[in-house]
Scaffold this active site. Structure first.
Site, PDB file in Angstrom:
ATOM      1  N   ASP A  44       0.809  -1.228   0.000  1.00 28.71           N
ATOM      2  CA  ASP A  44       0.000   0.000   0.000  1.00 28.71           C
ATOM      3  C   ASP A  44       0.842   1.279   0.000  1.00 28.71           C
ATOM      4  O   ASP A  44       0.425   2.300   0.538  1.00 28.71           O
ATOM      5  CB  ASP A  44      -0.964   0.017   1.208  1.00 28.71           C
ATOM      6  N   ARG A  45       2.031   1.189  -0.524  1.00 33.28           N
ATOM      7  CA  ARG A  45       2.963   2.338  -0.600  1.00 33.28           C
ATOM      8  C   ARG A  45       3.315   2.897   0.779  1.00 33.28           C
ATOM      9  O   ARG A  45       3.738   4.042   0.918  1.00 33.28           O
ATOM     10  CB  ARG A  45       2.390   3.453  -1.489  1.00 33.28           C
ATOM     11  N   LEU A  46       3.123   2.059   1.814  1.00 37.89           N
ATOM     12  CA  LEU A  46       3.493   2.502   3.172  1.00 37.89           C
ATOM     13  C   LEU A  46       4.926   2.017   3.425  1.00 37.89           C
ATOM     14  O   LEU A  46       5.183   1.167   4.279  1.00 37.89           O
ATOM     15  CB  LEU A  46       2.490   1.943   4.190  1.00 37.89           C
ATOM     16  N   HIS A  47       5.806   2.548   2.635  1.00 37.14           N
ATOM     17  CA  HIS A  47       7.189   2.075   2.640  1.00 37.14           C
ATOM     18  C   HIS A  47       7.924   2.477   3.920  1.00 37.14           C
ATOM     19  O   HIS A  47       7.554   3.435   4.587  1.00 37.14           O
ATOM     20  CB  HIS A  47       7.933   2.663   1.433  1.00 37.14           C
TER      21      HIS A  47
END
Ligand SMILES: Cc1cc2nc3c(=O)[nH]c(=O)nc-3n(C[C@H](O)[C@H](O)[C@H](O)COP(=O)(O)O)c2cc1C
Length: 217
Positions: A195-198
């Site tokens: 979820d692009r929660l890098h």
């Protein structure tokens, strides 16, 4: 994406958790951490995982980037080799700072390094130069890197000239060729996650070692 790449990516995403535990202790050393990631990039089968982008700027602040190969990394910094008369070298004379960038796509990892740049000693450059194949050593003599080459034949002629000049002897280090060391003032590790929660962790030199901070993705 092939099945094998999907499996590798899934494995890497899981590893993000390990990074969290590891770096948040605050006692970690980003150089060892970088070596671990480089090693994992090698193990994953990525071609030339040691290739990196180097960005430099003119004195007026106009940037340029190109790929080079990382040849050494230790507590002193990140070393690459080049021609001291090249475009990048001229920019480094004017403005001795650089940004390095590694991207290991299959592992969903990026590392950014920024810092001051210094030439390494001639002795250190020579030690590395002598490990290169004879053809590459002759090539270093023959190429006036970044200068206009009107005709490829001229380059071939220069190669022949230096082959004859150094026939029957070791090829010495040209005085216009050697290494640069980027002394890190900032090292950022980026791990892709769902979820692009890098995850992003930035290390900066502190009094006793390194200070580490987590950044928003
Ligand atoms: C994967 C890769 C690795 C490279 N490694 C080096 C290197 O280690 N040293 C070097 O001088 N040029 C290397 N080059 C060539 C540079 O990208 C560049 O063309 C050259 O250094 C001249 O750049 P400049 O005109 O900005 O100085 C490499 C290119 C690629 C694509």
């Amino acid at each position: 994406m092939s099945l094998i790449s999907k499996i590798r990516c899934a494995f890497t995403l899981g590893q993000g958790l390990l990074i969290e535990n590891k770096t948040l202790t605050g006692s970690d050393d980003p150089i060892s951490f970088f070596k671990q990631w480089l090693n994992e990039a090698e193990q994953s089968g990525i071609i030339l995982p040691e290739s990196m982008s180097v960005s430099t700027c003119t004195g007026a602040g106009r940037p340029s980037s190109r790929m080079v190969l990382l040849k050494e990394v230790d507590q002193k910094g990140f070393v690459f080799f080049t021609n001291y008369g090249s475009h990048k070298a001229i920019e480094l004379e004017e403005n001795p700072y650089a940004a390095l960038l590694f991207h290991w796509n299959m592992l969903q990892r990026q590392v950014r390094i920024e810092g001051r740049v210094e030439r390494i000693s001639q002795e250190e450059s020579n030690t590395y130069f002598q490990t290169r194949g004879r053809g590459s050593r002759i090539g270093a003599w023959a190429s006036h890197q970044s200068e206009e080459l009107v005709d490829r034949e001229k380059l071939v002629e220069r190669v022949k000239y230096f082959e004859a000049k150094f026939a029957g002897q070791e090829v010495p280090l040209p005085e216009f060729w050697g290494g640069y060391r980027v002394i890190p003032e900032r090292i950022e590790f980026w791990q892709g996650k769902a979820d692009r929660l890098h995850d992003r962790f930035v290390y900066q030199p502190a009094k006793n070692g390194w200070q580490v901070k987590r950044l928003n993705p």
